[in-house]
Design an enzyme around this catalytic site. Structure first.
Site, PDB file in Angstrom:
ATOM      1  N   SER A   1       0.849  -1.196   0.000  1.00 22.43           N
ATOM      2  CA  SER A   1       0.000   0.000   0.000  1.00 22.43           C
ATOM      3  C   SER A   1       0.881   1.241   0.000  1.00 22.43           C
ATOM      4  CB  SER A   1      -0.871  -0.017   1.264  1.00 22.43           C
ATOM      5  OG  SER A   1      -1.544   1.206   1.414  1.00 22.43           O
TER       6      SER A   1
ATOM      7  N   TYR B   1      -2.161  -1.081  10.451  1.00 23.49           N
ATOM      8  CA  TYR B   1      -2.257  -1.400   9.016  1.00 23.49           C
ATOM      9  C   TYR B   1      -1.030  -0.865   8.281  1.00 23.49           C
ATOM     10  CZ  TYR B   1      -3.743  -1.469   4.171  1.00 23.49           C
ATOM     11  OH  TYR B   1      -3.782  -1.695   2.816  1.00 23.49           O
TER      12      TYR B   1
HETATM   13  N1  LIG Z   1      -8.790  -0.718  -1.388  1.00 21.17           N
HETATM   14  C1  LIG Z   1      -7.808   0.066  -1.029  1.00 21.17           C
HETATM   15  O1  LIG Z   1      -8.003   1.292  -0.841  1.00 21.17           O
HETATM   16  C2  LIG Z   1      -6.412  -0.499  -0.880  1.00 21.17           C
HETATM   17  C3  LIG Z   1      -5.332   0.408  -0.905  1.00 21.17           C
HETATM   18  C4  LIG Z   1      -4.044  -0.107  -0.767  1.00 21.17           C
HETATM   19  C5  LIG Z   1      -3.849  -1.458  -0.605  1.00 21.17           C
HETATM   20  N2  LIG Z   1      -4.909  -2.306  -0.577  1.00 21.17           N
HETATM   21  C6  LIG Z   1      -4.654  -3.737  -0.389  1.00 21.17           C
HETATM   22  O2  LIG Z   1      -5.238  -4.447  -1.441  1.00 21.17           O
HETATM   23  C7  LIG Z   1      -5.481  -5.796  -1.027  1.00 21.17           C
HETATM   24  C8  LIG Z   1      -6.864  -6.224  -1.500  1.00 21.17           C
HETATM   25  O3  LIG Z   1      -7.825  -5.475  -0.823  1.00 21.17           O
HETATM   26  P1  LIG Z   1      -9.144  -4.901  -1.541  1.00 21.17           P
HETATM   27  O4  LIG Z   1      -9.018  -3.436  -1.581  1.00 21.17           O
HETATM   28  O5  LIG Z   1      -9.413  -5.642  -2.789  1.00 21.17           O
HETATM   29  O6  LIG Z   1     -10.218  -5.226  -0.404  1.00 21.17           O
HETATM   30  P2  LIG Z   1     -11.410  -6.292  -0.342  1.00 21.17           P
HETATM   31  O7  LIG Z   1     -12.347  -6.057  -1.467  1.00 21.17           O
HETATM   32  O8  LIG Z   1     -11.913  -6.211   1.065  1.00 21.17           O
HETATM   33  O9  LIG Z   1     -10.665  -7.683  -0.577  1.00 21.17           O
HETATM   34  C9  LIG Z   1      -9.956  -8.331   0.440  1.00 21.17           C
HETATM   35  C10 LIG Z   1      -9.818  -9.788   0.065  1.00 21.17           C
HETATM   36  O10 LIG Z   1      -9.065 -10.442   1.103  1.00 21.17           O
HETATM   37  C11 LIG Z   1      -9.784 -11.608   1.479  1.00 21.17           C
HETATM   38  N3  LIG Z   1      -9.572 -11.943   2.881  1.00 21.17           N
HETATM   39  C12 LIG Z   1      -9.853 -11.157   3.963  1.00 21.17           C
HETATM   40  N4  LIG Z   1      -9.603 -11.842   5.092  1.00 21.17           N
HETATM   41  C13 LIG Z   1      -9.177 -13.086   4.706  1.00 21.17           C
HETATM   42  C14 LIG Z   1      -8.789 -14.248   5.412  1.00 21.17           C
HETATM   43  N5  LIG Z   1      -8.776 -14.283   6.751  1.00 21.17           N
HETATM   44  N6  LIG Z   1      -8.422 -15.345   4.704  1.00 21.17           N
HETATM   45  C15 LIG Z   1      -8.445 -15.326   3.349  1.00 21.17           C
HETATM   46  N7  LIG Z   1      -8.783 -14.258   2.619  1.00 21.17           N
HETATM   47  C16 LIG Z   1      -9.158 -13.152   3.299  1.00 21.17           C
HETATM   48  C17 LIG Z   1     -11.245 -11.268   1.242  1.00 21.17           C
HETATM   49  O11 LIG Z   1     -11.991 -12.470   1.021  1.00 21.17           O
HETATM   50  P3  LIG Z   1     -12.945 -13.181   2.083  1.00 21.17           P
HETATM   51  O12 LIG Z   1     -13.597 -12.114   2.901  1.00 21.17           O
HETATM   52  O13 LIG Z   1     -13.877 -13.953   1.201  1.00 21.17           O
HETATM   53  O14 LIG Z   1     -12.058 -14.087   2.863  1.00 21.17           O
HETATM   54  C18 LIG Z   1     -11.161 -10.481  -0.053  1.00 21.17           C
HETATM   55  O15 LIG Z   1     -11.167 -11.342  -1.156  1.00 21.17           O
HETATM   56  C19 LIG Z   1      -5.266  -5.808   0.480  1.00 21.17           C
HETATM   57  O16 LIG Z   1      -4.015  -6.388   0.783  1.00 21.17           O
HETATM   58  C20 LIG Z   1      -5.272  -4.335   0.859  1.00 21.17           C
HETATM   59  O17 LIG Z   1      -4.516  -4.083   2.023  1.00 21.17           O
HETATM   60  C21 LIG Z   1      -6.191  -1.854  -0.723  1.00 21.17           C
END
Ligand SMILES: NC(=O)c1ccc[n+]([C@@H]2O[C@H](COP(=O)([O-])OP(=O)(O)OC[C@H]3O[C@@H](n4cnc5c(N)ncnc54)[C@H](OP(=O)(O)O)[C@@H]3O)[C@@H](O)[C@H]2O)c1
Length: 257
Positions: free
Chosen positions: A135, A148
């Site tokens: 991130s 985080y």
């Molecule tokens: N969105 C942003 O603003 C942003 C910015 C910078 C970085 N990121 C990073 O991008 C990555 C993806 O996040 P996203 O934005 O796509 O959010 P998201 O839509 O909430 O996706 C998160 C994913 O992680 C999975 N997950 C959560 N807990 C889990 C567990 N205990 N075991 C297995 N899988 C798990 C969720 O699936 P289930 O709930 O089905 O398990 C979901 O598929 C993350 O690493 C996040 O830190 C996001």
């Protein structure tokens, strides 16, 4: 193999990788959205094989079972997208410890454990790639997002060091460092219903499609870090040259969540 493929960036990685892969393995806890995505991808790409594996990656037993299932299916991923992750907005001292613990287990422990298990077979197979989803927060200490940001600082640092260890062995490692993206991330990170994002923050949002597109082009040219979107890339460049004292000042006056 893509972790966190049931929504957001993980699902988008699956969509953009589908035309370039023979086999995709989707991993998360919720199988329903992954099965729906798998059906959609099989229809669009009849030669593609898509597997859905349910795992709570915070649990070492689930991770062991996942690795067992991969081995018994004879699957040795040559691209690992360590994308599953979660956040928690709010003061550290008022945080729910179980959520904080799960965040550290998922963002740090699971990502490290899967890299540890899956990179050696890539080396034996003659090469491979890892995208560590970090991130923009990884290069900033952020009040009300402290743990985080610290977990993502780990991810970026680990990724940078690992790529140097592995550079002679045909393994590419890229840290993907997005700014804000509209996914389920905010819903999971929020402790209670709060107002809309500030217009300043909203201006930094980048579309998930764009984030993944830039991640895959970054990996193709072996970039150490990818900051998708020009505003996020510019912010990262400025942060990179600012003295810590100015970063502390800026972070100290930032609106609280
Ligand atoms: N969105 C942003 O603003 C942003 C910015 C910078 C970085 N990121 C990073 O991008 C990555 C993806 O996040 P996203 O934005 O796509 O959010 P998201 O839509 O909430 O996706 C998160 C994913 O992680 C999975 N997950 C959560 N807990 C889990 C567990 N205990 N075991 C297995 N899988 C798990 C969720 O699936 P289930 O709930 O089905 O398990 C979901 O598929 C993350 O690493 C996040 O830190 C996001």
């Amino acid at each position: 193999m893509i972790t966190g493929a049931s929504s957001g960036l993980g699902a988008e990685f699956a969509r953009q990788l589908a035309p370039r892969c023979q086999t995709l393995v989707l991993v998360a806890r919720r199988t329903e959205p992954m099965e729906a995505l798998a059906s959609e991808l099989r229809l669009e790409h009849p030669d593609l094989s898509v597997g859905v594996l349910k795992a709570d990656l915070t649990q070492s037993a689930d991770r062991a079972e996942l690795l067992k299932q991969l081995a018994s299916a004879g699957l040795h991923p040559d691209l690992l997208v360590n994308n599953a992750g979660m956040g928690d907005y709010g003061e550290f001292v008022k945080s729910d410890w179980s959520k904080t613990e799960a965040m550290i287990r998922l963002n740090v422990e699971a990502l490290t454990a899967l890299t540890h298990a899956l990179v050696p077979p890539m080396i034996e197979g003659g090469g491979g790639s890892v995208i560590q989803v970090s991130s923009l927060a990884s290069i900033l200490p952020i009040p009300d997002f402290a743990v985080y940001a610290a977990t993502k600082a780990y991810v970026t640092s680990f990724s940078e060091a690992l790529r140097l260890e592995l550079r002679e062995q045909g393994i590419r490692v890229t840290a993907l460092c997005p700014g804000p993206v509209h996914t389920n991330f905010g819903e999971v990170a929020r402790r209670q219903q709060t107002g809309d994002e500030s217009p300043f923050r909203e201006a930094f949002y980048v579309d998930a499609k764009q984030v993944v597109k830039e991640a895959l082009s970054g990996l193709a040219c072996n970039a150490p870090r990818v900051f998708p979107g020009w505003k996020v890339a510019a912010a990262a460049a400025v942060i990179g040259v600012l003295p810590l004292v100015l970063i502390r000042l800026a972070m100290g006056t930032r609106p609280r969540r």
